[in-house]
Design a protein around this motif. Structure first.
Motif, PDB file in Angstrom:
ATOM      1  N   HIS A  32       3.615  -5.711   3.583  1.00  0.00           N
ATOM      2  CA  HIS A  32       4.466  -6.904   3.629  1.00  0.00           C
ATOM      3  C   HIS A  32       4.088  -7.700   4.875  1.00  0.00           C
ATOM      4  CE1 HIS A  32       8.020  -9.415   3.429  1.00  0.00           C
ATOM      5  NE2 HIS A  32       8.310  -9.090   4.674  1.00  0.00           N
ATOM      6  N   PHE A  33       4.035  -9.019   4.732  1.00  0.00           N
ATOM      7  CA  PHE A  33       3.802  -9.873   5.898  1.00  0.00           C
ATOM      8  C   PHE A  33       5.068 -10.685   6.157  1.00  0.00           C
ATOM      9  CE2 PHE A  33      -0.446  -9.181   4.141  1.00  0.00           C
ATOM     10  CZ  PHE A  33      -1.138  -8.776   5.276  1.00  0.00           C
ATOM     11  N   GLU A  34       5.728 -10.431   7.263  1.00  0.00           N
ATOM     12  CA  GLU A  34       6.960 -11.139   7.611  1.00  0.00           C
ATOM     13  C   GLU A  34       6.612 -12.280   8.576  1.00  0.00           C
ATOM     14  OE1 GLU A  34       9.907 -10.464   6.365  1.00  0.00           O
ATOM     15  OE2 GLU A  34      11.120 -11.781   7.645  1.00  0.00           O
ATOM     16  N   PRO A  35       6.836 -13.532   8.159  1.00  0.00           N
ATOM     17  CA  PRO A  35       6.476 -14.650   9.044  1.00  0.00           C
ATOM     18  C   PRO A  35       7.262 -14.615  10.351  1.00  0.00           C
ATOM     19  CG  PRO A  35       6.980 -15.417   6.815  1.00  0.00           C
ATOM     20  CD  PRO A  35       7.408 -13.991   6.884  1.00  0.00           C
ATOM     21  N   ILE A  36       6.596 -14.849  11.469  1.00  0.00           N
ATOM     22  CA  ILE A  36       7.271 -14.930  12.777  1.00  0.00           C
ATOM     23  C   ILE A  36       7.369 -16.402  13.194  1.00  0.00           C
ATOM     24  CG2 ILE A  36       7.175 -14.343  15.239  1.00  0.00           C
ATOM     25  CD1 ILE A  36       5.595 -11.832  14.477  1.00  0.00           C
ATOM     26  N   ASP A  37       6.226 -17.073  13.238  1.00  0.00           N
ATOM     27  CA  ASP A  37       6.213 -18.509  13.521  1.00  0.00           C
ATOM     28  C   ASP A  37       5.005 -19.126  12.802  1.00  0.00           C
ATOM     29  OD1 ASP A  37       3.951 -17.962  15.109  1.00  0.00           O
ATOM     30  OD2 ASP A  37       5.188 -17.643  16.883  1.00  0.00           O
ATOM     31  N   GLU A  38       4.628 -20.328  13.198  1.00  0.00           N
ATOM     32  CA  GLU A  38       3.537 -21.009  12.488  1.00  0.00           C
ATOM     33  C   GLU A  38       2.216 -20.249  12.543  1.00  0.00           C
ATOM     34  OE1 GLU A  38       3.354 -24.899  14.140  1.00  0.00           O
ATOM     35  OE2 GLU A  38       5.334 -25.389  13.323  1.00  0.00           O
ATOM     36  N   LYS A  39       2.039 -19.540  13.639  1.00  0.00           N
ATOM     37  CA  LYS A  39       0.729 -18.911  13.831  1.00  0.00           C
ATOM     38  C   LYS A  39       0.695 -17.413  13.547  1.00  0.00           C
ATOM     39  CE  LYS A  39      -1.292 -22.077  17.155  1.00  0.00           C
ATOM     40  NZ  LYS A  39      -1.474 -22.358  18.576  1.00  0.00           N
ATOM     41  N   ASN A  40       1.864 -16.782  13.626  1.00  0.00           N
ATOM     42  CA  ASN A  40       1.871 -15.316  13.581  1.00  0.00           C
ATOM     43  C   ASN A  40       2.832 -14.733  12.561  1.00  0.00           C
ATOM     44  OD1 ASN A  40       0.163 -14.749  16.065  1.00  0.00           O
ATOM     45  ND2 ASN A  40       1.730 -16.123  16.858  1.00  0.00           N
ATOM     46  N   SER A  41       2.477 -13.532  12.118  1.00  0.00           N
ATOM     47  CA  SER A  41       3.351 -12.779  11.231  1.00  0.00           C
ATOM     48  C   SER A  41       3.386 -11.334  11.689  1.00  0.00           C
ATOM     49  CB  SER A  41       2.840 -12.843   9.790  1.00  0.00           C
ATOM     50  OG  SER A  41       2.898 -14.163   9.311  1.00  0.00           O
ATOM     51  N   PHE A  42       4.290 -10.579  11.066  1.00  0.00           N
ATOM     52  CA  PHE A  42       4.369  -9.157  11.367  1.00  0.00           C
ATOM     53  C   PHE A  42       3.921  -8.407  10.117  1.00  0.00           C
ATOM     54  CE2 PHE A  42       6.663  -5.169  12.486  1.00  0.00           C
ATOM     55  CZ  PHE A  42       6.127  -5.009  13.748  1.00  0.00           C
ATOM     56  N   PHE A  43       2.909  -7.571  10.277  1.00  0.00           N
ATOM     57  CA  PHE A  43       2.305  -6.847   9.159  1.00  0.00           C
ATOM     58  C   PHE A  43       2.915  -5.455   9.059  1.00  0.00           C
ATOM     59  CE2 PHE A  43      -1.430  -3.878   8.315  1.00  0.00           C
ATOM     60  CZ  PHE A  43      -1.332  -3.942   6.936  1.00  0.00           C
ATOM     61  N   LEU A  44       3.479  -5.139   7.894  1.00  0.00           N
ATOM     62  CA  LEU A  44       4.041  -3.806   7.673  1.00  0.00           C
ATOM     63  C   LEU A  44       3.200  -3.073   6.638  1.00  0.00           C
ATOM     64  CD1 LEU A  44       7.879  -4.470   7.352  1.00  0.00           C
ATOM     65  CD2 LEU A  44       6.722  -3.257   9.203  1.00  0.00           C
ATOM     66  N   LEU A  45       2.897  -1.841   6.913  1.00  0.00           N
ATOM     67  CA  LEU A  45       2.133  -1.018   5.975  1.00  0.00           C
ATOM     68  C   LEU A  45       2.891   0.279   5.739  1.00  0.00           C
ATOM     69  CD1 LEU A  45      -0.724  -0.605   4.542  1.00  0.00           C
ATOM     70  CD2 LEU A  45      -1.249   0.820   6.519  1.00  0.00           C
ATOM     71  N   LYS A  46       3.145   0.579   4.476  1.00  0.00           N
ATOM     72  CA  LYS A  46       3.855   1.826   4.159  1.00  0.00           C
ATOM     73  C   LYS A  46       2.957   2.714   3.310  1.00  0.00           C
ATOM     74  CE  LYS A  46       7.682   3.603   1.468  1.00  0.00           C
ATOM     75  NZ  LYS A  46       8.149   3.290   0.127  1.00  0.00           N
ATOM     76  N   THR A  47       2.815   3.942   3.745  1.00  0.00           N
ATOM     77  CA  THR A  47       2.003   4.928   3.041  1.00  0.00           C
ATOM     78  C   THR A  47       2.892   6.082   2.606  1.00  0.00           C
ATOM     79  OG1 THR A  47       0.200   4.414   4.544  1.00  0.00           O
ATOM     80  CG2 THR A  47      -0.021   6.408   3.265  1.00  0.00           C
ATOM     81  N   SER A  48       2.715   6.544   1.395  1.00  0.00           N
ATOM     82  CA  SER A  48       3.498   7.688   0.913  1.00  0.00           C
ATOM     83  C   SER A  48       2.586   8.887   0.695  1.00  0.00           C
ATOM     84  CB  SER A  48       4.163   7.356  -0.420  1.00  0.00           C
ATOM     85  OG  SER A  48       4.806   6.122  -0.339  1.00  0.00           O
ATOM     86  N   ILE A  49       3.085  10.041   1.077  1.00  0.00           N
ATOM     87  CA  ILE A  49       2.351  11.291   0.858  1.00  0.00           C
ATOM     88  C   ILE A  49       3.241  12.203   0.012  1.00  0.00           C
ATOM     89  CG2 ILE A  49       1.365  13.339   1.976  1.00  0.00           C
ATOM     90  CD1 ILE A  49       1.088  11.225   4.447  1.00  0.00           C
ATOM     91  N   ASN A  50       2.776  12.534  -1.164  1.00  0.00           N
ATOM     92  CA  ASN A  50       3.578  13.365  -2.068  1.00  0.00           C
ATOM     93  C   ASN A  50       3.774  14.759  -1.487  1.00  0.00           C
ATOM     94  OD1 ASN A  50       3.041  11.110  -3.521  1.00  0.00           O
ATOM     95  ND2 ASN A  50       1.986  12.146  -5.205  1.00  0.00           N
ATOM     96  N   LYS A  51       4.985  15.281  -1.617  1.00  0.00           N
ATOM     97  CA  LYS A  51       5.262  16.620  -1.091  1.00  0.00           C
ATOM     98  C   LYS A  51       4.852  17.727  -2.056  1.00  0.00           C
ATOM     99  CE  LYS A  51       9.107  15.965   2.076  1.00  0.00           C
ATOM    100  NZ  LYS A  51      10.547  16.183   2.289  1.00  0.00           N
ATOM    101  N   ASN A  52       5.118  17.503  -3.324  1.00  0.00           N
ATOM    102  CA  ASN A  52       4.932  18.598  -4.278  1.00  0.00           C
ATOM    103  C   ASN A  52       3.483  18.821  -4.673  1.00  0.00           C
ATOM    104  OD1 ASN A  52       7.707  18.798  -4.200  1.00  0.00           O
ATOM    105  ND2 ASN A  52       7.939  17.358  -5.884  1.00  0.00           N
ATOM    106  N   THR A  53       2.811  17.724  -4.975  1.00  0.00           N
ATOM    107  CA  THR A  53       1.416  17.861  -5.374  1.00  0.00           C
ATOM    108  C   THR A  53       0.554  17.527  -4.178  1.00  0.00           C
ATOM    109  OG1 THR A  53       1.529  15.608  -6.154  1.00  0.00           O
ATOM    110  CG2 THR A  53       1.718  17.334  -7.819  1.00  0.00           C
ATOM    111  N   ALA A  54      -0.307  18.446  -3.810  1.00  0.00           N
ATOM    112  CA  ALA A  54      -1.166  18.230  -2.653  1.00  0.00           C
ATOM    113  C   ALA A  54      -2.301  17.279  -2.993  1.00  0.00           C
ATOM    114  CB  ALA A  54      -1.723  19.550  -2.161  1.00  0.00           C
ATOM    115  N   GLU A  55      -2.521  17.044  -4.256  1.00  0.00           N
ATOM    116  CA  GLU A  55      -3.667  16.207  -4.643  1.00  0.00           C
ATOM    117  C   GLU A  55      -3.339  14.734  -4.517  1.00  0.00           C
ATOM    118  OE1 GLU A  55      -5.292  19.555  -4.755  1.00  0.00           O
ATOM    119  OE2 GLU A  55      -6.520  17.784  -5.073  1.00  0.00           O
TER     120      GLU A  55
END
Lengths: 204, 124
Positions: free
Chosen positions: A181-204
């Motif tokens: 997700h890119f959250e706008p801060i001002d005209e020049k900048n944004s805040f970049f969010l990255l979410k990663t999920s790791i499954n618990k049950n299946t190691a693959e």
């Protein structure tokens, strides 16, 4: 005088209320680590070893532990290497040690661990990053393997000490798409969010 | 020639490159912030070793973890070894991985696929 005292009490109780809510949210979302501040190599080492110990305590499966560790290192080093941070305390200099402001969260639910990182990005850099992640998300595991191989052969280590392989590697290791997700801060900048999920049950 | 011995730290591997003893080994974790400066001496050592290599040399990798920047550097090291191999030096790689560590096993297999150096695999 009386007024001042009341004000103090009031803002103090507001603050305590905020902490209680904040704590409840952390417990509710099973957030075991939340950090906002400078991300350096020292922070990366501290957070990864702390998380390793925590996972050891809950007797998490070795494969999953390694995946969590792996994704954490890549996300934290991504912040220190690639965040667009113009503040005075930021450092792009490898000799002095990299330092960039960022956000880092680890949480979990019954099925998954969530690792979320956030950092500033100049708006002009968004299209290229978005294209890179969208491309990775569109590939299956065999295609990711092929892309990883090509990139590893072609790319050289950058000035900031990166190989440009982090996102590909995260997608391969977790088998899950990279959510962003890119959250706008001002005209020049944004805040970049990255979410990663790791499954618990299946190691693959 | 002088041996290159680097002790392991929290974020860098142990390195033992010793022509006289016939030991060529990398072990542990690798996630330094600056891979280029950390591995610089290794490239220098291998270049010098190439001038006067032993009849045969087995490079042993017992890595438990490496970040993506280190993965690129390890490929560069292996490609350097490939050059020595092509020059007629007898070079082989022994790739260790911990029990059930499929990611580390696969990483080794991918390197073996890219570089023309004989690989053997050992599950510890």
């Amino acid at each position: 005088m009386e007024e001042l005292k009341d004000k103090g009490m009031n803002s103090n109780s507001q603050y305590m209320r905020f902490v209680v809510d904040f704590h409840n949210m952390m417990v509710d979302k099973k957030i075991t680590l939340a950090y906002e501040g400078e991300v350096t190599q020292e922070i990366t080492k501290a957070f990864t070893s702390m998380t390793e110990r925590n996972l050891e305590k809950v007797e998490e499966n070795g494969k999953i532990k390694k995946k969590v560790y792996h994704v954490m290192v890549e996300c934290l080093q991504n912040i220190s290497k690639h965040a667009d941070d113009e503040s005075e305390t930021a450092s792009n200099n490898l000799d002095e040690g990299l330092a960039k402001t960022g956000l880092f969260l680890i949480g979990s639910d019954h099925n998954e661990y969530f690792i979320t990182s956030g950092n500033g990005i100049a708006n002009e850099n968004i299209p290229a990053l978005k294209e890179m992640i969208d491309n990775i998300n569109s590939l299956n595991q065999d295609e990711l393997k092929q892309l990883h191989k090509e990139k590893m052969r072609e790319t050289a280590i950058s000035e900031k000490g990166g190989a440009g392989l982090g996102f590909i590697d995260i997608a391969r290791k977790t088998g899950n798409p990279l959510e962003y997700h890119f959250e706008p801060i001002d005209e020049k900048n944004s805040f970049f969010l990255l979410k990663t999920s790791i499954n618990k049950n299946t190691a693959e | 020639m002088e041996a290159l011995i680097i002790k392991k730290t929290e974020d860098t591997p142990a390195i033992h490159l010793d022509k006289a003893a016939g030991i060529f080994e990398f072990s542990g974790k690798s996630l330094p912030e600056d891979v280029t400066s950390f591995y610089g001496p290794v490239f220098d050592w291998i270049t010098a070793y190439g001038e006067d290599a032993n009849e045969s040399s087995k490079f042993v990798f017992k890595m438990t973890y490496f970040n993506t920047a280190s993965s690129k550097i390890i490929l560069d090291i292996l490609m350097r070894l490939e050059t020595l191999h092509e020059d007629g030096k007898n070079i082989s790689v022994e790739w260790h991985y911990e029990e059930d560590d499929e990611d580390m096993q696969e990483a080794g297999e991918e390197y073996a696929d890219i570089v023309e150096v004989p690989f053997t695999f050992v599950e510890d």
